[in-house]
Design an enzyme around this catalytic site. Structure first.
Site, PDB file in Angstrom:
ATOM      1  N   LEU A  53     -37.943 -26.300  55.033  1.00  0.00           N
ATOM      2  CA  LEU A  53     -36.551 -26.256  55.473  1.00  0.00           C
ATOM      3  C   LEU A  53     -36.471 -25.679  56.871  1.00  0.00           C
ATOM      4  CD1 LEU A  53     -36.324 -25.860  52.262  1.00  0.00           C
ATOM      5  CD2 LEU A  53     -34.121 -24.885  52.792  1.00  0.00           C
ATOM      6  N   ILE A  87     -42.269 -22.977  49.738  1.00  0.00           N
ATOM      7  CA  ILE A  87     -41.037 -23.402  50.419  1.00  0.00           C
ATOM      8  C   ILE A  87     -40.996 -22.776  51.815  1.00  0.00           C
ATOM      9  CG2 ILE A  87     -38.540 -23.688  50.240  1.00  0.00           C
ATOM     10  CD1 ILE A  87     -38.766 -22.991  47.254  1.00  0.00           C
ATOM     11  N   PRO A  88     -41.852 -23.255  52.727  1.00  0.00           N
ATOM     12  CA  PRO A  88     -41.804 -22.720  54.093  1.00  0.00           C
ATOM     13  C   PRO A  88     -40.450 -23.021  54.729  1.00  0.00           C
ATOM     14  CG  PRO A  88     -43.342 -24.577  53.936  1.00  0.00           C
ATOM     15  CD  PRO A  88     -42.845 -24.304  52.558  1.00  0.00           C
ATOM     16  N   HIS A  89     -39.935 -22.046  55.458  1.00  0.00           N
ATOM     17  CA  HIS A  89     -38.622 -22.241  56.071  1.00  0.00           C
ATOM     18  C   HIS A  89     -38.467 -21.375  57.317  1.00  0.00           C
ATOM     19  CE1 HIS A  89     -38.289 -18.989  53.099  1.00  0.00           C
ATOM     20  NE2 HIS A  89     -37.434 -18.432  53.940  1.00  0.00           N
ATOM     21  N   GLY A  90     -37.522 -21.765  58.145  1.00  0.00           N
ATOM     22  CA  GLY A  90     -37.232 -21.025  59.364  1.00  0.00           C
ATOM     23  C   GLY A  90     -35.907 -21.478  59.940  1.00  0.00           C
TER      24      GLY A  90
END
Length: 153
Positions: free
Chosen positions: A103, A65-68
């Site tokens: 996300l 779940i890569p997110h920033g």
């Protein structure tokens, strides 16, 4: 807030071609740009790579779940991708990731960002859901599965 309220079917990549982590981030970012053309691709990639340097967002069980967070973003944005072959994402369990939710959240958002991450984690905790997503034939079926399972959370 439901996942399907944030996930545009056009931001789903049914067959990720990428074979490494950075290429996955690029492919999922490009899917997001399909539905939100105002995004700056390089800026999105920068914040995602920055977050990955803190620790992998590969949570195990074939999921990442890569997110920033981005300045000047009005709403949280999500893209989804599936890699049938799997990609080494430096996951906690050492296994390749096959299912990806990316996300991007507004910089000042905390609550909705964390609630969405938790909801996605809960959705993908089920081995049956993960299996259904891996077996889906196309992006429309992927979206339908996510919508159906999201409803029952």
């Amino acid at each position: 807030m439901k996942i399907v309220d944030l996930l545009n079917p056009a931001a789903i990549t049914a067959d990720i071609k990428a074979t490494d982590k950075n290429a996955v981030l690029m492919e999922l970012t490009d899917a997001l740009i399909q539905v939100e053309s105002s995004l700056d691709r390089e800026e999105v990639l920068r914040v995602l790579q920055e977050r990955e340097r803190l620790g992998s967002t590969g949570i195990g069980e074939g999921v990442a779940i890569p997110h920033g967070k981005l300045k000047d973003l009005k709403n949280l944005l999500i893209s989804f991708g599936r890699s049938r072959n799997g990609v080494d994402f430096n996951s906690m369990d050492g296994k390749p990731a096959h299912l990806f939710f990316l996300l991007i959240a507004p910089e000042e958002s905390i609550g909705v960002h964390l609630k969405t991450l938790a909801r996605i984690s809960k959705l993908l905790k089920s081995p049956a859901v993960r299996r259904r997503l891996l077996e889906a034939t196309d992006g429309q079926e992927l979206y339908s599965i996510i919508a159906e399972e999201d409803e029952s959370l």
